[in-house]
Scaffold this active site. Structure first.
Site, PDB file in Angstrom:
ATOM      1  N   GLY A 202       0.829  -1.211   0.000  1.00  0.00           N
ATOM      2  CA  GLY A 202       0.000   0.000   0.000  1.00  0.00           C
ATOM      3  C   GLY A 202       0.857   1.253   0.000  1.00  0.00           C
TER       4      GLY A 202
ATOM      5  CG  ASP B 119      -5.064  -2.092   6.832  1.00  0.00           C
ATOM      6  OD1 ASP B 119      -5.116  -2.989   7.714  1.00  0.00           O
ATOM      7  OD2 ASP B 119      -4.144  -2.029   5.999  1.00  0.00           O
TER       8      ASP B 119
ATOM      9  NE  ARG C 246       6.028 -16.884  -0.794  1.00  0.00           N
ATOM     10  CZ  ARG C 246       6.695 -17.652  -1.636  1.00  0.00           C
ATOM     11  NH1 ARG C 246       6.865 -18.935  -1.381  1.00  0.00           N
ATOM     12  NH2 ARG C 246       7.193 -17.164  -2.754  1.00  0.00           N
TER      13      ARG C 246
ATOM     14  CB  VAL D 298      -2.086  -7.615  -5.015  1.00  0.00           C
ATOM     15  CG1 VAL D 298      -0.610  -7.684  -4.657  1.00  0.00           C
ATOM     16  CG2 VAL D 298      -2.295  -6.727  -6.240  1.00  0.00           C
TER      17      VAL D 298
ATOM     18  CG  ASN E 239       0.513 -14.198  -2.808  1.00  0.00           C
ATOM     19  OD1 ASN E 239       0.159 -14.380  -3.963  1.00  0.00           O
ATOM     20  ND2 ASN E 239       1.652 -13.598  -2.493  1.00  0.00           N
TER      21      ASN E 239
ATOM     22  CG  ASP F  40       4.802 -13.967 -11.209  1.00  0.00           C
ATOM     23  OD1 ASP F  40       5.505 -14.353 -10.272  1.00  0.00           O
ATOM     24  OD2 ASP F  40       3.596 -13.682 -11.076  1.00  0.00           O
TER      25      ASP F  40
ATOM     26  CG  HIS G  71       1.686 -14.858  -7.967  1.00  0.00           C
ATOM     27  ND1 HIS G  71       2.874 -14.415  -8.503  1.00  0.00           N
ATOM     28  CD2 HIS G  71       1.707 -14.475  -6.667  1.00  0.00           C
ATOM     29  CE1 HIS G  71       3.574 -13.785  -7.568  1.00  0.00           C
ATOM     30  NE2 HIS G  71       2.886 -13.826  -6.444  1.00  0.00           N
TER      31      HIS G  71
HETATM   32  P1  NAD Z   1       1.617  -6.253   4.776  1.00  0.00           P
HETATM   33  O1  NAD Z   1       1.488  -7.211   5.901  1.00  0.00           O
HETATM   34  O2  NAD Z   1       2.698  -5.211   4.814  1.00  0.00           O
HETATM   35  O3  NAD Z   1       0.235  -5.474   4.570  1.00  0.00           O
HETATM   36  C1  NAD Z   1      -0.976  -6.128   4.519  1.00  0.00           C
HETATM   37  C2  NAD Z   1      -2.019  -5.175   5.027  1.00  0.00           C
HETATM   38  O4  NAD Z   1      -3.289  -5.796   4.872  1.00  0.00           O
HETATM   39  C3  NAD Z   1      -1.861  -4.819   6.498  1.00  0.00           C
HETATM   40  O5  NAD Z   1      -1.936  -3.405   6.688  1.00  0.00           O
HETATM   41  C4  NAD Z   1      -3.046  -5.541   7.150  1.00  0.00           C
HETATM   42  O6  NAD Z   1      -3.516  -4.878   8.314  1.00  0.00           O
HETATM   43  C5  NAD Z   1      -4.043  -5.496   6.004  1.00  0.00           C
HETATM   44  N1  NAD Z   1      -5.145  -6.445   6.122  1.00  0.00           N
HETATM   45  C6  NAD Z   1      -5.152  -7.678   6.679  1.00  0.00           C
HETATM   46  N2  NAD Z   1      -6.379  -8.202   6.642  1.00  0.00           N
HETATM   47  C7  NAD Z   1      -7.171  -7.299   6.036  1.00  0.00           C
HETATM   48  C8  NAD Z   1      -8.549  -7.259   5.718  1.00  0.00           C
HETATM   49  N3  NAD Z   1      -9.385  -8.258   6.028  1.00  0.00           N
HETATM   50  N4  NAD Z   1      -9.027  -6.162   5.087  1.00  0.00           N
HETATM   51  C9  NAD Z   1      -8.221  -5.131   4.791  1.00  0.00           C
HETATM   52  N5  NAD Z   1      -6.911  -5.097   5.093  1.00  0.00           N
HETATM   53  C10 NAD Z   1      -6.394  -6.178   5.697  1.00  0.00           C
HETATM   54  O7  NAD Z   1       1.704  -7.121   3.452  1.00  0.00           O
HETATM   55  P2  NAD Z   1       2.187  -6.672   1.991  1.00  0.00           P
HETATM   56  O8  NAD Z   1       3.650  -6.893   1.888  1.00  0.00           O
HETATM   57  O9  NAD Z   1       1.622  -5.340   1.670  1.00  0.00           O
HETATM   58  O10 NAD Z   1       1.522  -7.835   1.104  1.00  0.00           O
HETATM   59  C11 NAD Z   1       0.125  -7.934   0.960  1.00  0.00           C
HETATM   60  C12 NAD Z   1      -0.238  -9.203   0.209  1.00  0.00           C
HETATM   61  O11 NAD Z   1       0.249  -9.133  -1.138  1.00  0.00           O
HETATM   62  C13 NAD Z   1       0.365 -10.482   0.786  1.00  0.00           C
HETATM   63  O12 NAD Z   1      -0.614 -11.518   0.729  1.00  0.00           O
HETATM   64  C14 NAD Z   1       1.507 -10.789  -0.157  1.00  0.00           C
HETATM   65  O13 NAD Z   1       1.851 -12.147  -0.150  1.00  0.00           O
HETATM   66  C15 NAD Z   1       0.886 -10.366  -1.472  1.00  0.00           C
HETATM   67  N6  NAD Z   1       1.808 -10.128  -2.586  1.00  0.00           N
HETATM   68  C16 NAD Z   1       1.408 -10.552  -3.831  1.00  0.00           C
HETATM   69  C17 NAD Z   1       2.212 -10.332  -4.938  1.00  0.00           C
HETATM   70  C18 NAD Z   1       1.797 -10.782  -6.315  1.00  0.00           C
HETATM   71  O14 NAD Z   1       2.637 -10.727  -7.238  1.00  0.00           O
HETATM   72  N7  NAD Z   1       0.573 -11.223  -6.567  1.00  0.00           N
HETATM   73  C19 NAD Z   1       3.440  -9.669  -4.767  1.00  0.00           C
HETATM   74  C20 NAD Z   1       3.816  -9.245  -3.490  1.00  0.00           C
HETATM   75  C21 NAD Z   1       2.983  -9.497  -2.400  1.00  0.00           C
HETATM   76  C1  LMR Z   2       6.051 -12.271  -4.678  1.00  0.00           C
HETATM   77  O1  LMR Z   2       5.988 -12.965  -5.698  1.00  0.00           O
HETATM   78  O2  LMR Z   2       7.041 -11.546  -4.430  1.00  0.00           O
HETATM   79  C2  LMR Z   2       4.890 -12.276  -3.723  1.00  0.00           C
HETATM   80  O3  LMR Z   2       3.893 -13.149  -4.148  1.00  0.00           O
HETATM   81  C3  LMR Z   2       5.292 -12.534  -2.325  1.00  0.00           C
HETATM   82  C4  LMR Z   2       5.667 -13.985  -2.106  1.00  0.00           C
HETATM   83  O4  LMR Z   2       5.149 -14.593  -1.175  1.00  0.00           O
HETATM   84  O5  LMR Z   2       6.489 -14.496  -2.866  1.00  0.00           O
END
Ligand code: NAD
Ligand code: LMR
Length: 326
Positions: free
Chosen positions: A17, A42, A92, A129, A131, A159, A187
């Site tokens: 965010g 959030d 994760r 986004v 996971n 990716d 993903h």
């Molecule tokens: P983070 O822990 O820094 O932030 C997650 C936020 O989500 C926190 O502020 C948390 O309070 C909030 N949250 C939790 N439950 C919630 C809900 N029910 N409603 C609203 N908000 C909620 O994590 P991050 O690093 O920002 O990552 C977020 C997600 O994105 C993770 O699942 C991560 O694995 C995923 N991710 C996906 C990709 C992709 O390529 N698809 C890439 C990077 C990260």
């Molecule tokens: C990524 O690909 O960087 C994210 O999905 C975070 C993860 O768990 O690998």
């Protein structure tokens, strides 16, 4: 001046965010002539942190940013929203696969799918986004029966960008020389980054690299890049994830490059023999605010096996959350 559009971002107080909101507000996602209203969601304990992010957004004095709404209620966050970036979920840690998050995160997406259904614009474009992104997107979509299934997508653009960068570095080429990359499937570590259809300086990418590098270096590097970043940073990717989300939404809303395609996890219509209804990453072109799967690409036996493996994993993930799929 255009009318403002509403952009909901969940997990807005988290690390993605923080890398995402300022770029949306600056116009990087929807264009520098498109005013935006940010609707930030959030959880309740994160409301103070979210207010801090809002203060910083205010302090940027972005000309395009018309309002910032902060809430812990999905019905407020998704009210009339035109775009929804569902980031909020647990990331994760070391040693975990993304599907290990299924239990922790899946419930979030059934609640948010319902809230989108009841509140969002009927044309809302949704990018998941959080996971495991593909299956979370499926859960949200199935809980939103009044919205179009094709408007629920998941992010494999990171990716895609990773794969382009690996090829450019291997061949010492500018990143702009690498085109027509495809990430097929989930993903996850079963995703298939395809060099048979990718191009480097207009020539088929696979012909420019050794088969051994492709199979034993490139594919695992792209598949495991998220884990490598978690190991190195002690936290999952954030700025590159935000950048990929901007790219995914910008192309969907404003159109992808005419001479290329992008990877998007979208609702499968059975193209390339992939089970209908899965949220599966395909090569897509975007035009007029809509996406279309690129048809007619050749898949050899190696590629077909890889597609089957990632399709099987997605079907297993779907079956594991069947209680959340009305
Ligand atoms: P983070 O822990 O820094 O932030 C997650 C936020 O989500 C926190 O502020 C948390 O309070 C909030 N949250 C939790 N439950 C919630 C809900 N029910 N409603 C609203 N908000 C909620 O994590 P991050 O690093 O920002 O990552 C977020 C997600 O994105 C993770 O699942 C991560 O694995 C995923 N991710 C996906 C990709 C992709 O390529 N698809 C890439 C990077 C990260
Ligand atoms: C990524 O690909 O960087 C994210 O999905 C975070 C993860 O768990 O690998």
């Amino acid at each position: 001046m255009k009318q403002p559009v509403r952009v909901a971002v969940t997990g807005a107080a988290g690390q993605i965010g923080y890398a995402l909101l300022f770029r949306i507000a600056s116009g990087a996602m929807l264009g520098d002539d498109q005013p935006v209203i940010l609707q930030l969601l959030d959880i309740t304990p994160a409301m103070d942190a979210l207010q801090g992010v809002k203060m910083e957004l205010d302090d940027c004095a972005f000309p395009l940013l018309q309002d910032v709404i902060c809430t812990d209620d999905p019905n407020v966050a998704f009210k009339d929203t035109d775009y929804a970036l569902l980031v909020g979920a647990r990331p994760r840690g070391p040693g975990m696969e993304r599907k290990d998050l299924l239990e922790a995160n899946a419930a979030i997406f059934s609640v948010q799918g319902k809230a989108l259904n009841d509140n969002a614009s009927k044309d809302v474009k949704v990018l998941v986004v959080g996971n495991p992104a593909n299956t979370n997107s499926l859960i949200a979509q199935r809980n939103a029966p009044d919205l179009k299934p094709r408007n629920f997508t998941a992010m494999t653009r990171l990716d895609h960008n990773r794969a382009m960068s690996q090829v450019a570095q291997k061949l010492d080429k500018a990143i702009t020389e690498v085109t027509h990359m495809t990430i097929w499937g989930n993903h996850s570590s079963t995703q298939y980054p395809d060099l048979y259809n990718a191009k480097v300086s207009g020539a088929t990418a696979i012909d420019n690299v050794e088969q051994d590098w492709f199979e034993n270096d490139f594919i695992p590097t792209v598949q495991q890049r998220g884990a490598a970043i978690i190991k190195a940073r002690g936290a999952s990717s954030a700025a590159s994830a935000a950048n990929a989300a901007i790219g995914h939404m910008r192309d969907w809303a404003l159109g992808s490059n005419d001479n290329d395609w992008v990877s998007m996890a979208v609702y499968s219509d059975g193209s390339y023999g992939v089970e209908k209804g899965l949220i599966f990453s395909f090569p897509c072109v975007c035009k007029n605010g809509d996406w279309e799967i690129v048809q007619g690409l050749e898949l050899n036996d190696f590629s077909k096996d890889k597609l089957k493996a990632t399709e099987k994993e997605l079907a297993e993930e779907r079956d594991a959350v069947s209680h959340l799929l009305p």
